[in-house]
Scaffold this motif. Structure first.
Motif, PDB file in Angstrom:
ATOM      1  N   ILE A  54     -17.362  58.266  10.173  1.00  0.00           N
ATOM      2  CA  ILE A  54     -16.499  57.648  11.182  1.00  0.00           C
ATOM      3  C   ILE A  54     -15.154  57.369  10.513  1.00  0.00           C
ATOM      4  CG2 ILE A  54     -16.184  55.672  12.706  1.00  0.00           C
ATOM      5  CD1 ILE A  54     -19.240  55.366  12.705  1.00  0.00           C
ATOM      6  N   PRO A  55     -14.049  57.846  11.088  1.00  0.00           N
ATOM      7  CA  PRO A  55     -12.736  57.600  10.483  1.00  0.00           C
ATOM      8  C   PRO A  55     -12.407  56.102  10.415  1.00  0.00           C
ATOM      9  CG  PRO A  55     -12.593  59.237  12.242  1.00  0.00           C
ATOM     10  CD  PRO A  55     -13.962  58.656  12.300  1.00  0.00           C
ATOM     11  N   LEU A  56     -11.536  55.742   9.484  1.00  0.00           N
ATOM     12  CA  LEU A  56     -11.075  54.353   9.381  1.00  0.00           C
ATOM     13  C   LEU A  56     -10.488  53.894  10.708  1.00  0.00           C
ATOM     14  CD1 LEU A  56      -9.263  54.128   5.928  1.00  0.00           C
ATOM     15  CD2 LEU A  56     -11.255  52.823   6.645  1.00  0.00           C
ATOM     16  N   ASP A  57     -10.674  52.635  11.027  1.00  0.00           N
ATOM     17  CA  ASP A  57     -10.138  51.995  12.222  1.00  0.00           C
ATOM     18  C   ASP A  57     -10.535  52.722  13.507  1.00  0.00           C
ATOM     19  OD1 ASP A  57      -8.743  49.807  13.322  1.00  0.00           O
ATOM     20  OD2 ASP A  57      -6.990  51.054  13.659  1.00  0.00           O
ATOM     21  N   SER A  58     -11.820  53.053  13.592  1.00  0.00           N
ATOM     22  CA  SER A  58     -12.314  53.687  14.816  1.00  0.00           C
ATOM     23  C   SER A  58     -13.777  53.307  15.026  1.00  0.00           C
ATOM     24  CB  SER A  58     -12.147  55.208  14.763  1.00  0.00           C
ATOM     25  OG  SER A  58     -12.911  55.757  13.725  1.00  0.00           O
ATOM     26  N   SER A  59     -14.246  53.578  16.230  1.00  0.00           N
ATOM     27  CA  SER A  59     -15.633  53.259  16.564  1.00  0.00           C
ATOM     28  C   SER A  59     -16.257  54.438  17.297  1.00  0.00           C
ATOM     29  CB  SER A  59     -15.702  52.001  17.425  1.00  0.00           C
ATOM     30  OG  SER A  59     -15.136  52.254  18.686  1.00  0.00           O
ATOM     31  N   GLU A  60     -17.564  54.483  17.251  1.00  0.00           N
ATOM     32  CA  GLU A  60     -18.321  55.547  17.919  1.00  0.00           C
ATOM     33  C   GLU A  60     -19.645  54.978  18.421  1.00  0.00           C
ATOM     34  OE1 GLU A  60     -17.470  58.793  18.295  1.00  0.00           O
ATOM     35  OE2 GLU A  60     -15.609  58.584  17.164  1.00  0.00           O
ATOM     36  N   ALA A  61     -20.131  55.525  19.503  1.00  0.00           N
ATOM     37  CA  ALA A  61     -21.503  55.274  19.929  1.00  0.00           C
ATOM     38  C   ALA A  61     -22.348  56.358  19.264  1.00  0.00           C
ATOM     39  CB  ALA A  61     -21.621  55.354  21.442  1.00  0.00           C
ATOM     40  N   LEU A  62     -23.332  55.952  18.492  1.00  0.00           N
ATOM     41  CA  LEU A  62     -24.146  56.908  17.739  1.00  0.00           C
ATOM     42  C   LEU A  62     -25.602  56.836  18.170  1.00  0.00           C
ATOM     43  CD1 LEU A  62     -22.752  56.156  14.164  1.00  0.00           C
ATOM     44  CD2 LEU A  62     -22.112  58.051  15.659  1.00  0.00           C
ATOM     45  N   LYS A  63     -26.220  57.998  18.318  1.00  0.00           N
ATOM     46  CA  LYS A  63     -27.648  58.058  18.632  1.00  0.00           C
ATOM     47  C   LYS A  63     -28.414  57.825  17.337  1.00  0.00           C
ATOM     48  CE  LYS A  63     -31.147  60.975  20.845  1.00  0.00           C
ATOM     49  NZ  LYS A  63     -32.197  60.118  20.441  1.00  0.00           N
ATOM     50  N   LEU A  64     -29.300  56.872  17.381  1.00  0.00           N
ATOM     51  CA  LEU A  64     -30.091  56.533  16.202  1.00  0.00           C
ATOM     52  C   LEU A  64     -31.052  57.661  15.836  1.00  0.00           C
ATOM     53  CD1 LEU A  64     -30.909  52.821  17.045  1.00  0.00           C
ATOM     54  CD2 LEU A  64     -29.624  53.609  15.068  1.00  0.00           C
ATOM     55  N   PRO A  65     -31.400  57.769  14.558  1.00  0.00           N
ATOM     56  CA  PRO A  65     -32.421  58.755  14.165  1.00  0.00           C
ATOM     57  C   PRO A  65     -33.757  58.433  14.849  1.00  0.00           C
ATOM     58  CG  PRO A  65     -31.441  57.687  12.224  1.00  0.00           C
ATOM     59  CD  PRO A  65     -30.892  57.011  13.431  1.00  0.00           C
ATOM     60  N   ASP A  66     -34.595  59.434  14.954  1.00  0.00           N
ATOM     61  CA  ASP A  66     -35.854  59.297  15.703  1.00  0.00           C
ATOM     62  C   ASP A  66     -36.695  58.090  15.287  1.00  0.00           C
ATOM     63  OD1 ASP A  66     -35.245  61.488  17.220  1.00  0.00           O
ATOM     64  OD2 ASP A  66     -36.403  62.891  16.007  1.00  0.00           O
ATOM     65  N   HIS A  67     -36.778  57.796  14.000  1.00  0.00           N
ATOM     66  CA  HIS A  67     -37.638  56.694  13.554  1.00  0.00           C
ATOM     67  C   HIS A  67     -37.031  55.310  13.852  1.00  0.00           C
ATOM     68  CE1 HIS A  67     -34.968  57.068  10.075  1.00  0.00           C
ATOM     69  NE2 HIS A  67     -35.358  55.866   9.691  1.00  0.00           N
ATOM     70  N   LEU A  68     -35.777  55.255  14.293  1.00  0.00           N
ATOM     71  CA  LEU A  68     -35.126  53.980  14.618  1.00  0.00           C
ATOM     72  C   LEU A  68     -34.751  53.861  16.099  1.00  0.00           C
ATOM     73  CD1 LEU A  68     -32.685  53.803  11.575  1.00  0.00           C
ATOM     74  CD2 LEU A  68     -34.787  52.494  11.879  1.00  0.00           C
ATOM     75  N   VAL A  69     -34.935  54.922  16.852  1.00  0.00           N
ATOM     76  CA  VAL A  69     -34.418  55.000  18.215  1.00  0.00           C
ATOM     77  C   VAL A  69     -34.950  53.908  19.142  1.00  0.00           C
ATOM     78  CG1 VAL A  69     -36.087  56.603  19.245  1.00  0.00           C
ATOM     79  CG2 VAL A  69     -33.698  56.696  19.930  1.00  0.00           C
ATOM     80  N   ASP A  70     -36.140  53.403  18.895  1.00  0.00           N
ATOM     81  CA  ASP A  70     -36.734  52.397  19.787  1.00  0.00           C
ATOM     82  C   ASP A  70     -36.187  50.995  19.582  1.00  0.00           C
ATOM     83  OD1 ASP A  70     -38.317  54.240  21.095  1.00  0.00           O
ATOM     84  OD2 ASP A  70     -40.008  53.968  19.723  1.00  0.00           O
ATOM     85  N   ILE A  71     -35.358  50.789  18.584  1.00  0.00           N
ATOM     86  CA  ILE A  71     -34.834  49.448  18.319  1.00  0.00           C
ATOM     87  C   ILE A  71     -33.836  49.020  19.391  1.00  0.00           C
ATOM     88  CG2 ILE A  71     -33.426  48.088  16.720  1.00  0.00           C
ATOM     89  CD1 ILE A  71     -34.840  49.553  14.443  1.00  0.00           C
ATOM     90  N   TYR A  73     -31.890  49.319  23.221  1.00  0.00           N
ATOM     91  CA  TYR A  73     -32.404  49.567  24.573  1.00  0.00           C
ATOM     92  C   TYR A  73     -32.147  50.985  25.051  1.00  0.00           C
ATOM     93  CZ  TYR A  73     -27.821  49.263  26.817  1.00  0.00           C
ATOM     94  OH  TYR A  73     -26.528  49.503  27.209  1.00  0.00           O
ATOM     95  N   ASN A  74     -31.135  51.664  24.505  1.00  0.00           N
ATOM     96  CA  ASN A  74     -30.829  53.017  24.958  1.00  0.00           C
ATOM     97  C   ASN A  74     -30.825  54.041  23.828  1.00  0.00           C
ATOM     98  OD1 ASN A  74     -28.518  52.224  23.674  1.00  0.00           O
ATOM     99  ND2 ASN A  74     -27.145  52.593  25.389  1.00  0.00           N
ATOM    100  N   GLY A  75     -31.308  53.662  22.659  1.00  0.00           N
ATOM    101  CA  GLY A  75     -31.364  54.585  21.525  1.00  0.00           C
ATOM    102  C   GLY A  75     -30.037  54.772  20.817  1.00  0.00           C
ATOM    103  N   LEU A  76     -29.028  53.985  21.201  1.00  0.00           N
ATOM    104  CA  LEU A  76     -27.695  54.093  20.613  1.00  0.00           C
ATOM    105  C   LEU A  76     -27.326  52.805  19.892  1.00  0.00           C
ATOM    106  CD1 LEU A  76     -25.739  55.544  23.681  1.00  0.00           C
ATOM    107  CD2 LEU A  76     -26.639  56.832  21.744  1.00  0.00           C
ATOM    108  N   VAL A  77     -26.402  52.921  18.949  1.00  0.00           N
ATOM    109  CA  VAL A  77     -25.733  51.759  18.375  1.00  0.00           C
ATOM    110  C   VAL A  77     -24.238  52.008  18.468  1.00  0.00           C
ATOM    111  CG1 VAL A  77     -27.549  51.074  16.774  1.00  0.00           C
ATOM    112  CG2 VAL A  77     -25.814  52.678  16.021  1.00  0.00           C
ATOM    113  N   GLN A  78     -23.488  50.928  18.557  1.00  0.00           N
ATOM    114  CA  GLN A  78     -22.034  51.017  18.527  1.00  0.00           C
ATOM    115  C   GLN A  78     -21.624  50.758  17.085  1.00  0.00           C
ATOM    116  OE1 GLN A  78     -20.589  52.036  21.278  1.00  0.00           O
ATOM    117  NE2 GLN A  78     -22.532  51.882  22.353  1.00  0.00           N
TER     118      GLN A  78
END
Length: 164
Positions: A54-71, A73-78
């Motif tokens: 992720i570039p400096l001073d930016s944000s992304e919604a990322l899909k979690l890896p399969d073993h973490l996806v259930d943490i 509510y939608n399988g993503l982290v900001q």
């Protein structure tokens, strides 16, 4: 006759209230279990986010890896990479509508370094809020995940339970 109407009305209210109470209890237990998972795995998630370029001073919604996806509510982290080089992640665990048809999101906010005090707004006797605004690329793509997060519990300088 009037007593029967009151008894019937009370019975109907109980029939509505009890299922609602059961559903809310199940939702709360599910949230507590996922929150415990997120607290246990937040460092693993942060380490994984650091590998996503992720570039400096930016944000992304990322899909979690399969073993973490259930943490979450939608399988993503900001995920956020601040202009100072700090990584932050908002793990949204519970998302539900409120009566006013807005979202109420609850989750965990974690950073790889102690949160800079300028990002933690203290409102006396009310709450603490996390507000991280972009410095160069305003606003962040996922700015909602890093502004006006109300702190429910601060575990340390890097880890918070939040809602929005």
């Amino acid at each position: 006759m009037y007593k029967l109407q009151r008894i019937f009305s009370g019975f109907v209210l109980l029939l509505v209230y009890i299922p609602s109470w059961i559903i809310n209890s199940i939702v709360n237990v599910k949230y507590l279990c996922k929150k415990r998972q997120a607290l246990a795995k937040h460092q693993e998630i942060l380490d994984w986010v650091k590998t996503q370029n992720i570039p400096l001073d930016s944000s992304e919604a990322l899909k979690l890896p399969d073993h973490l996806v259930d943490i979450s509510y939608n399988g993503l982290v900001q995920a956020l990479h601040t202009s100072e080089g700090t990584y932050c992640v908002a793990i949204m665990i519970q998302n539900k509508y409120t009566i006013s048809a807005t979202y109420r999101v609850k989750g965990i906010f974690a950073c790889d370094f102690p949160l800079n005090p300028r990002y933690l707004t203290k409102i006396p006797d009310i709450c603490h809020r996390i507000n991280i605004l972009g410095e160069y690329q305003k606003p962040y793509k996922a700015a909602w995940a890093f502004t006006n997060l109300e702190v429910d519990k601060q575990y340390n300088d890097c880890l918070f339970e939040v809602h929005r």
